[in-house]
Scaffold this active site. Structure first.
Site, PDB file in Angstrom:
ATOM      1  N   ASP A 252       0.827  -1.203   0.000  1.00  0.00           N
ATOM      2  CA  ASP A 252       0.000   0.000   0.000  1.00  0.00           C
ATOM      3  C   ASP A 252       0.862   1.254   0.000  1.00  0.00           C
ATOM      4  O   ASP A 252       1.410   1.637   1.036  1.00  0.00           O
ATOM      5  CB  ASP A 252      -0.908  -0.037   1.239  1.00  0.00           C
ATOM      6  CG  ASP A 252      -1.894   1.101   1.275  1.00  0.00           C
ATOM      7  OD1 ASP A 252      -2.456   1.416   0.216  1.00  0.00           O
ATOM      8  OD2 ASP A 252      -2.103   1.668   2.361  1.00  0.00           O
ATOM      9  N   CYS A 309      -7.779  12.996   0.388  1.00  0.00           N
ATOM     10  CA  CYS A 309      -6.440  13.044  -0.203  1.00  0.00           C
ATOM     11  C   CYS A 309      -6.183  14.407  -0.843  1.00  0.00           C
ATOM     12  O   CYS A 309      -7.033  14.936  -1.560  1.00  0.00           O
ATOM     13  CB  CYS A 309      -6.295  11.940  -1.251  1.00  0.00           C
ATOM     14  SG  CYS A 309      -4.635  11.820  -1.940  1.00  0.00           S
ATOM     15  N   GLY A 391      -7.095  10.776   6.180  1.00  0.00           N
ATOM     16  CA  GLY A 391      -6.260  10.146   5.172  1.00  0.00           C
ATOM     17  C   GLY A 391      -4.996   9.595   5.793  1.00  0.00           C
ATOM     18  O   GLY A 391      -4.523  10.102   6.811  1.00  0.00           O
ATOM     19  N   MET A 392      -4.438   8.555   5.171  1.00  0.00           N
ATOM     20  CA  MET A 392      -3.195   7.985   5.689  1.00  0.00           C
ATOM     21  C   MET A 392      -2.001   8.888   5.392  1.00  0.00           C
ATOM     22  O   MET A 392      -0.896   8.646   5.863  1.00  0.00           O
ATOM     23  CB  MET A 392      -2.978   6.586   5.105  1.00  0.00           C
ATOM     24  CG  MET A 392      -4.042   5.578   5.545  1.00  0.00           C
ATOM     25  SD  MET A 392      -4.239   5.470   7.332  1.00  0.00           S
ATOM     26  CE  MET A 392      -2.784   4.513   7.754  1.00  0.00           C
ATOM     27  N   GLY A 393      -2.256   9.947   4.609  1.00  0.00           N
ATOM     28  CA  GLY A 393      -1.226  10.946   4.370  1.00  0.00           C
ATOM     29  C   GLY A 393      -1.420  12.192   5.216  1.00  0.00           C
ATOM     30  O   GLY A 393      -0.732  13.189   5.025  1.00  0.00           O
ATOM     31  N   ARG A 406       4.458   5.279   3.213  1.00  0.00           N
ATOM     32  CA  ARG A 406       3.481   5.236   2.121  1.00  0.00           C
ATOM     33  C   ARG A 406       3.692   6.424   1.190  1.00  0.00           C
ATOM     34  O   ARG A 406       3.439   6.352  -0.006  1.00  0.00           O
ATOM     35  CB  ARG A 406       2.056   5.267   2.689  1.00  0.00           C
ATOM     36  CG  ARG A 406       0.975   5.008   1.653  1.00  0.00           C
ATOM     37  CD  ARG A 406      -0.409   5.025   2.289  1.00  0.00           C
ATOM     38  NE  ARG A 406      -1.387   4.409   1.409  1.00  0.00           N
ATOM     39  CZ  ARG A 406      -2.010   5.047   0.432  1.00  0.00           C
ATOM     40  NH1 ARG A 406      -1.738   6.322   0.212  1.00  0.00           N
ATOM     41  NH2 ARG A 406      -2.894   4.415  -0.324  1.00  0.00           N
ATOM     42  N   GLU A 472     -28.511  18.459 -13.919  1.00  0.00           N
ATOM     43  CA  GLU A 472     -29.797  17.826 -14.185  1.00  0.00           C
ATOM     44  C   GLU A 472     -29.876  16.435 -13.560  1.00  0.00           C
ATOM     45  O   GLU A 472     -30.950  15.974 -13.162  1.00  0.00           O
ATOM     46  CB  GLU A 472     -30.006  17.730 -15.698  1.00  0.00           C
ATOM     47  CG  GLU A 472     -31.327  17.113 -16.130  1.00  0.00           C
ATOM     48  CD  GLU A 472     -31.393  16.966 -17.634  1.00  0.00           C
ATOM     49  OE1 GLU A 472     -32.207  17.655 -18.261  1.00  0.00           O
ATOM     50  OE2 GLU A 472     -30.608  16.154 -18.184  1.00  0.00           O
ATOM     51  N   HIS A 474     -28.636  15.438 -10.730  1.00  0.00           N
ATOM     52  CA  HIS A 474     -28.891  15.515  -9.292  1.00  0.00           C
ATOM     53  C   HIS A 474     -30.290  16.072  -9.021  1.00  0.00           C
ATOM     54  O   HIS A 474     -30.955  16.614  -9.905  1.00  0.00           O
ATOM     55  CB  HIS A 474     -27.839  16.394  -8.615  1.00  0.00           C
ATOM     56  CG  HIS A 474     -26.584  15.652  -8.290  1.00  0.00           C
ATOM     57  ND1 HIS A 474     -26.428  14.903  -7.146  1.00  0.00           N
ATOM     58  CD2 HIS A 474     -25.421  15.524  -8.975  1.00  0.00           C
ATOM     59  CE1 HIS A 474     -25.224  14.358  -7.127  1.00  0.00           C
ATOM     60  NE2 HIS A 474     -24.589  14.720  -8.234  1.00  0.00           N
TER      61      HIS A 474
END
Length: 490
Positions: A252, A309, A391-393, A406, A472, A474
């Site tokens: 990952d 992210c 986030g993992m960042g 990562r 349109e 939505h």
């Protein structure tokens, strides 16, 4: 300037397109939504949970596997702790537990209770030094013990007379008859010498009927994956995870098309050829091809599409997710290797589009982070419940140093984050969320006339839409008075 413009490719994401409805002979409830995560691992629904510390630990992985998907345990944990999370999933239920937790007759009652609490089990077989079954200790045996009994051996409390056992090779249907006849809850499996070889529990029989769509291995255990990085301890981490019974390893990283990731995939496949490896993330055909040739059994696609992210803004790098999926799929198709669309999925319709574009499965973070089973903290704001999602960042996730590699920042004293920390609305049980997501997928396949995901990919026709077309699509010109469980607006 004209020459430069000619070289710039166009990138599209889910909101840029719609699938064209086609002639159909199939109803939503008739479609087959099963898929393959890798060539060897089949999923009954194409949903994978993200390896994030506010999304996937054992509890959510168990819940998702019961619905037919698979969870990926995050790596922001010490090796031992991550392996324990995997073990919890593998031991949560089983057709037959091959290596059941056992105790010796001289094991203290307190220790036995701790073991039962750790694995969330209601009893343990008692065996001698040769692993011959000599008794069984259950909650019923310990129901009326006193504090002074904690230091006594389990041999004083275990059931040892008239033990009901079964021989090797017994089927689950035969085991169910024994449970019904003798009104017991645990059935030890023994060989001709009386040595314990397995254990079948009534809970597993009940769960088998309650969750018929569960994603299980050949031994009847729930499937689970786990994430690893590219650091020096990676092979040690993989070894511990394999020992715990992990079904798939996910390398990952934020940039999968890099020397370090390719070398890590090669090392894992060389040292652990029996385990499947998913690698990522990439956003190009070239990156996909490189990972496959390094030995990846599936490739994870997505650079910067996730809701938490900031890679595309901080680093200026990325490819809109629909285009990334299409490019990766074109390369993976030559090798017959699956790809997983990771990030950017906001609605069930995006899942349909991702699969139609060539993905075999989708990885979800935001959509699952608000579920009860997600490990994120529950918080309250203005009278409404939320769950923490990061986030993992993000600075918080990288500060542990276990996930900083990562983003290639494990040796930096001061981090440059590529993610944020936030909150998402509390959504209740994961099963209810998955029901709506899979229901939307079924509807989309019905509109296209696809009986399975392969047909969806073969028949899919996309139409590009304008901003007016998106608006349109939505809800418009009305105020929502009663929210739907599968639709929301920012």
């Amino acid at each position: 300037m004209v020459e430069v413009e000619k070289k710039i490719k166009e990138g599209l994401t889910f909101d840029d397109v719609l699938l064209v409805p086609q002639y159909s002979e199939v109803l939503p409830h008739e479609v087959d939504v099963s898929t393959y995560l890798t060539k060897r691992i089949k999923l009954n629904i194409p949903i994978v949970s993200a390896a994030m510390d506010t999304v996937t630990e054992a509890r959510l992985a168990i819940a998702l596997a019961r619905e037919g998907g698979i969870g990926i345990i995050h790596r922001n944990l010490p090796i031992k702790k991550q392996a324990e999370e995997v073990e919890k999933v593998k031991k949560s239920e089983s057709g037959m537990i091959i290596n059941p937790v056992t105790v010796k007759p001289d094991t203290r009652v307190k220790e036995a209770l701790d073991i039962m609490a750790k694995y969330k089990i209601s009893g343990v077989p008692v065996v001698d030094e040769e692993r011959k079954l000599i008794g069984i200790l259950t909650n019923r045996d310990l129901r009326f013990i006193k504090p002074e009994d904690y230091s006594k051996p389990v041999s004083e409390f275990m059931t040892k007379e008239n033990l009901i056992t079964a021989p090797e090779g017994i089927t689950l249907d035969e085991a169910e008859e024994i449970f019904r006849k003798y009104k017991i809850e645990k059935l030890p499996i023994v060989d001709k010498e009386g040595k314990i070889k397995g254990l079948i529990t009534i809970k597993d029989i009940v769960k088998r009927k309650k969750y018929p769509n569960a994603c299980k291995d050949e031994l009847g255990r729930l499937r689970v994956g786990a994430a690893v990085g590219t650091g020096e301890e990676t092979l040690d981490r993989v070894a511990a995870l394999v020992e715990a019974g992990v079904d798939v390893i996910v390398v990952d990283t934020a940039h999968g098309h890099s020397k370090r990731v390719l070398e890590t995939v090669e090392k894992i496949k060389a040292n652990f050829p029996e385990v499947d490896v998913i690698a990522g993330n990439v956003a190009t055909a070239e990156g996909t091809k490189a990972l496959i040739e390094a030995g990846a059994d599936a490739v994870k696609v997505g650079v910067g599409p996730g809701s938490i992210c900031t890679t595309r803004i901080v680093a200026g790098v990325g490819v809109p997710q629909l285009t990334a999926i299409m490019e990766a799929a074109s390369a993976a198709r030559e090798y017959d290797i699956p790809i997983i669309a990771d990030g950017g999925i906001r609605y069930s319709g995006d899942i349909v589009k991702a699969l139609a574009a060539g993905a075999s499965a989708v990885m979800l973070g935001n959509l699952l982070a608000g579920t009860e089973e997600a490990p994120g903290e529950t918080i309250y704001y203005q009278g409404r419940a939320y769950k923490v999602y990061r986030g993992m960042g993000s600075l918080g996730a990288m500060s542990s140093r276990l996930s900083s590699d990562r983003y290639g920042q494990e040796k930096m004293e001061k981090f440059v984050p590529e993610g944020i920390e936030g909150r998402v609305p509390y959504k209740g049980k994961l099963a209810d969320v998955v029901y709506q997501l899979v229901g939307g997928l079924r509807s989309g396949m019905g509109y296209v006339g696809a009986r399975n995901i392969k047909e969806l990919q073969e028949k899919a026709k996309f139409v590009r839409i304008t901003w007016a077309g998106y608006r349109e699509s939505h809800v418009h010109d009305v105020q929502i008075t009663r929210e739907a469980p599968n639709y929301w607006v920012d």
